[in-house]
Motif scaffolding. Structure first.
Motif, PDB file in Angstrom:
ATOM      1  N   GLY A  38       0.676  -1.302  -0.474  1.00  0.00           N
ATOM      2  CA  GLY A  38      -0.069   0.446  -0.017  1.00  0.00           C
ATOM      3  C   GLY A  38       0.903   1.330   0.141  1.00  0.00           C
ATOM      4  N   GLN A  39       0.674   2.157  -0.782  1.00  0.00           N
ATOM      5  CA  GLN A  39       0.685   3.370  -0.353  1.00  0.00           C
ATOM      6  C   GLN A  39      -0.047   4.583   0.071  1.00  0.00           C
ATOM      7  OE1 GLN A  39       1.605   5.626  -4.938  1.00  0.00           O
ATOM      8  NE2 GLN A  39       1.209   2.870  -5.283  1.00  0.00           N
ATOM      9  N   PRO A  40       0.506   4.909   1.658  1.00  0.00           N
ATOM     10  CA  PRO A  40       0.204   5.692   2.628  1.00  0.00           C
ATOM     11  C   PRO A  40      -0.172   6.673   2.103  1.00  0.00           C
ATOM     12  CG  PRO A  40       1.687   4.403   3.669  1.00  0.00           C
ATOM     13  CD  PRO A  40       2.212   4.440   2.611  1.00  0.00           C
ATOM     14  N   ALA A  41       0.354   8.048   1.348  1.00  0.00           N
ATOM     15  CA  ALA A  41      -0.197   8.638   1.421  1.00  0.00           C
ATOM     16  C   ALA A  41      -0.773   9.125   0.050  1.00  0.00           C
ATOM     17  CB  ALA A  41       1.436   9.612   0.114  1.00  0.00           C
ATOM     18  N   ARG A  42      -1.377   8.626  -1.364  1.00  0.00           N
ATOM     19  CA  ARG A  42      -1.828   8.365  -2.234  1.00  0.00           C
ATOM     20  C   ARG A  42      -2.890   7.325  -1.471  1.00  0.00           C
ATOM     21  NH1 ARG A  42      -4.881   3.645  -4.989  1.00  0.00           N
ATOM     22  NH2 ARG A  42      -5.662   4.917  -6.533  1.00  0.00           N
ATOM     23  N   LEU A  46      -6.855   9.686  -1.407  1.00  0.00           N
ATOM     24  CA  LEU A  46      -7.620   8.638  -0.971  1.00  0.00           C
ATOM     25  C   LEU A  46      -9.472   8.968  -0.192  1.00  0.00           C
ATOM     26  CD1 LEU A  46      -6.608   5.479  -2.764  1.00  0.00           C
ATOM     27  CD2 LEU A  46      -8.026   7.284  -4.175  1.00  0.00           C
ATOM     28  N   ILE A  47      -8.727   8.633   1.186  1.00  0.00           N
ATOM     29  CA  ILE A  47      -9.268   8.923   2.230  1.00  0.00           C
ATOM     30  C   ILE A  47     -10.195  10.210   1.774  1.00  0.00           C
ATOM     31  CG2 ILE A  47      -9.786   9.648   4.873  1.00  0.00           C
ATOM     32  CD1 ILE A  47      -7.606   7.492   4.729  1.00  0.00           C
ATOM     33  N   ALA A  48      -9.799  11.336   1.500  1.00  0.00           N
ATOM     34  CA  ALA A  48     -10.115  12.701   1.295  1.00  0.00           C
ATOM     35  C   ALA A  48     -11.289  12.936   0.335  1.00  0.00           C
ATOM     36  CB  ALA A  48      -9.535  13.977   1.152  1.00  0.00           C
ATOM     37  N   ARG A  49     -10.666  11.231  -0.969  1.00  0.00           N
ATOM     38  CA  ARG A  49     -11.597  11.856  -2.144  1.00  0.00           C
ATOM     39  C   ARG A  49     -13.372  11.257  -1.799  1.00  0.00           C
ATOM     40  NH1 ARG A  49      -9.022   9.223  -7.153  1.00  0.00           N
ATOM     41  NH2 ARG A  49      -7.138  10.698  -6.444  1.00  0.00           N
ATOM     42  N   GLY A 112     -17.748   1.629  -3.382  1.00  0.00           N
ATOM     43  CA  GLY A 112     -17.440   1.437  -4.168  1.00  0.00           C
ATOM     44  C   GLY A 112     -15.948   1.740  -4.829  1.00  0.00           C
ATOM     45  N   VAL A 113     -15.687   1.646  -3.142  1.00  0.00           N
ATOM     46  CA  VAL A 113     -13.381   1.579  -3.227  1.00  0.00           C
ATOM     47  C   VAL A 113     -13.291  -0.060  -3.594  1.00  0.00           C
ATOM     48  CG1 VAL A 113     -11.651   1.376  -1.405  1.00  0.00           C
ATOM     49  CG2 VAL A 113     -13.955   2.351  -0.759  1.00  0.00           C
ATOM     50  N   SER A 114     -11.883   0.321  -4.850  1.00  0.00           N
ATOM     51  CA  SER A 114     -11.816  -0.635  -5.237  1.00  0.00           C
ATOM     52  C   SER A 114     -10.595  -1.241  -4.529  1.00  0.00           C
ATOM     53  CB  SER A 114     -11.062   0.072  -6.736  1.00  0.00           C
ATOM     54  OG  SER A 114     -10.011   0.678  -5.972  1.00  0.00           O
ATOM     55  N   PRO A 115     -10.096  -2.907  -5.325  1.00  0.00           N
ATOM     56  CA  PRO A 115      -9.166  -3.244  -3.806  1.00  0.00           C
ATOM     57  C   PRO A 115      -7.892  -2.738  -3.824  1.00  0.00           C
ATOM     58  CG  PRO A 115     -10.113  -5.196  -5.830  1.00  0.00           C
ATOM     59  CD  PRO A 115     -11.077  -3.370  -5.820  1.00  0.00           C
ATOM     60  N   LEU A 116      -7.711  -1.809  -5.152  1.00  0.00           N
ATOM     61  CA  LEU A 116      -6.364  -1.524  -4.745  1.00  0.00           C
ATOM     62  C   LEU A 116      -6.707   0.058  -4.095  1.00  0.00           C
ATOM     63  CD1 LEU A 116      -3.827  -0.999  -6.247  1.00  0.00           C
ATOM     64  CD2 LEU A 116      -3.861   0.492  -8.012  1.00  0.00           C
ATOM     65  N   ASP A 117      -7.511   0.269  -4.269  1.00  0.00           N
ATOM     66  CA  ASP A 117      -7.774   1.728  -3.170  1.00  0.00           C
ATOM     67  C   ASP A 117      -8.221   1.435  -1.971  1.00  0.00           C
ATOM     68  OD1 ASP A 117      -7.888   3.528  -5.872  1.00  0.00           O
ATOM     69  OD2 ASP A 117      -9.717   4.145  -5.486  1.00  0.00           O
ATOM     70  N   GLN A 119      -6.108  -0.965  -0.339  1.00  0.00           N
ATOM     71  CA  GLN A 119      -5.446  -1.871   0.151  1.00  0.00           C
ATOM     72  C   GLN A 119      -4.348   0.099   0.399  1.00  0.00           C
ATOM     73  OE1 GLN A 119      -2.245  -3.723  -2.361  1.00  0.00           O
ATOM     74  NE2 GLN A 119      -1.205  -1.871  -3.165  1.00  0.00           N
ATOM     75  N   ASP A 120      -4.612   1.263  -0.642  1.00  0.00           N
ATOM     76  CA  ASP A 120      -3.983   2.466   0.243  1.00  0.00           C
ATOM     77  C   ASP A 120      -4.374   2.688   1.366  1.00  0.00           C
ATOM     78  OD1 ASP A 120      -2.284   1.793  -2.145  1.00  0.00           O
ATOM     79  OD2 ASP A 120      -2.863   2.945  -3.903  1.00  0.00           O
ATOM     80  N   ILE A 121      -5.667   2.928   1.187  1.00  0.00           N
ATOM     81  CA  ILE A 121      -6.317   3.858   1.977  1.00  0.00           C
ATOM     82  C   ILE A 121      -6.226   2.570   4.513  1.00  0.00           C
ATOM     83  CG2 ILE A 121      -8.872   3.503   3.675  1.00  0.00           C
ATOM     84  CD1 ILE A 121      -9.416   5.001   0.516  1.00  0.00           C
ATOM     85  N   ALA A 122      -5.774   1.102   3.865  1.00  0.00           N
ATOM     86  CA  ALA A 122      -5.806   0.514   4.431  1.00  0.00           C
ATOM     87  C   ALA A 122      -4.036   1.171   5.316  1.00  0.00           C
ATOM     88  CB  ALA A 122      -5.689  -0.723   4.514  1.00  0.00           C
ATOM     89  N   ALA A 123      -3.074   1.091   4.191  1.00  0.00           N
ATOM     90  CA  ALA A 123      -1.969   1.427   4.618  1.00  0.00           C
ATOM     91  C   ALA A 123      -1.871   2.631   5.396  1.00  0.00           C
ATOM     92  CB  ALA A 123      -1.222   1.485   3.250  1.00  0.00           C
ATOM     93  N   TYR A 124      -2.743   3.660   5.215  1.00  0.00           N
ATOM     94  CA  TYR A 124      -2.701   5.231   5.516  1.00  0.00           C
ATOM     95  C   TYR A 124      -3.376   4.451   6.731  1.00  0.00           C
ATOM     96  CZ  TYR A 124      -3.373   9.651   7.714  1.00  0.00           C
ATOM     97  OH  TYR A 124      -3.403  10.727   8.039  1.00  0.00           O
TER      98      TYR A 124
END
Length: 129
Positions: A38-42, A46-49, A112-117, A119-124
């Motif tokens: 995951g990419q925490p910065a992304r 995404l959390i904001a988006r 409707g969060v994609s698996p990739l999104d 992953q990054d939200i979880a990383a953050y």
């Protein structure tokens, strides 16, 4: 001592120790590992988006001061996700992508969060300790 009194007396003597054993005496699982890919910065973007802050208070996210859902402060140090799943990368991503499948009727909507999104939200979220 009267034989008829031995069993009740033994029960009375052991009862306090039985009652003192807490119902939640299990050991909490260790803190979750970081999300490896995951990419925490992304994830923060995404959390904001996705507007997660309209329901949750989330440290490090502008205007994330919602009071509908629980605050996500120190999320990385928590033992469980939604009181249902052990807090690890896979379970958190599962919750984020389809909360209704984990806990039908929960107030957490399916965004409707994609698996990739997810992953990054979880990383953050796992950086919040």
């Amino acid at each position: 001592m009267n034989r008829g009194l031995r069993a009740p007396l033994a029960l009375l003597l052991t009862l306090p120790s039985l009652l003192a054993a807490p119902g939640c005496a299990r050991t909490d699982p260790p803190p979750p590992p970081q999300v490896r890919n995951g990419q925490p910065a992304r994830g923060a973007e995404l959390i904001a988006r996705y507007g997660c802050g309209s329901c949750h208070t989330i440290p490090g996210i502008d205007r994330a001061e919602g009071l509908v859902g629980p605050p996500l402060t120190r999320f990385g140090a928590r033992s469980y996700v939604a009181g249902e799943l052990v807090n690890n990368a896979d379970n958190l991503q599962r919750w984020i992508t389809d909360p209704q499948a984990v806990e039908p009727g929960t107030a957490m909507p399916n965004l409707g969060v994609s698996p990739l999104d997810a992953q990054d939200i979880a990383a953050y979220l796992h950086t919040l300790e």
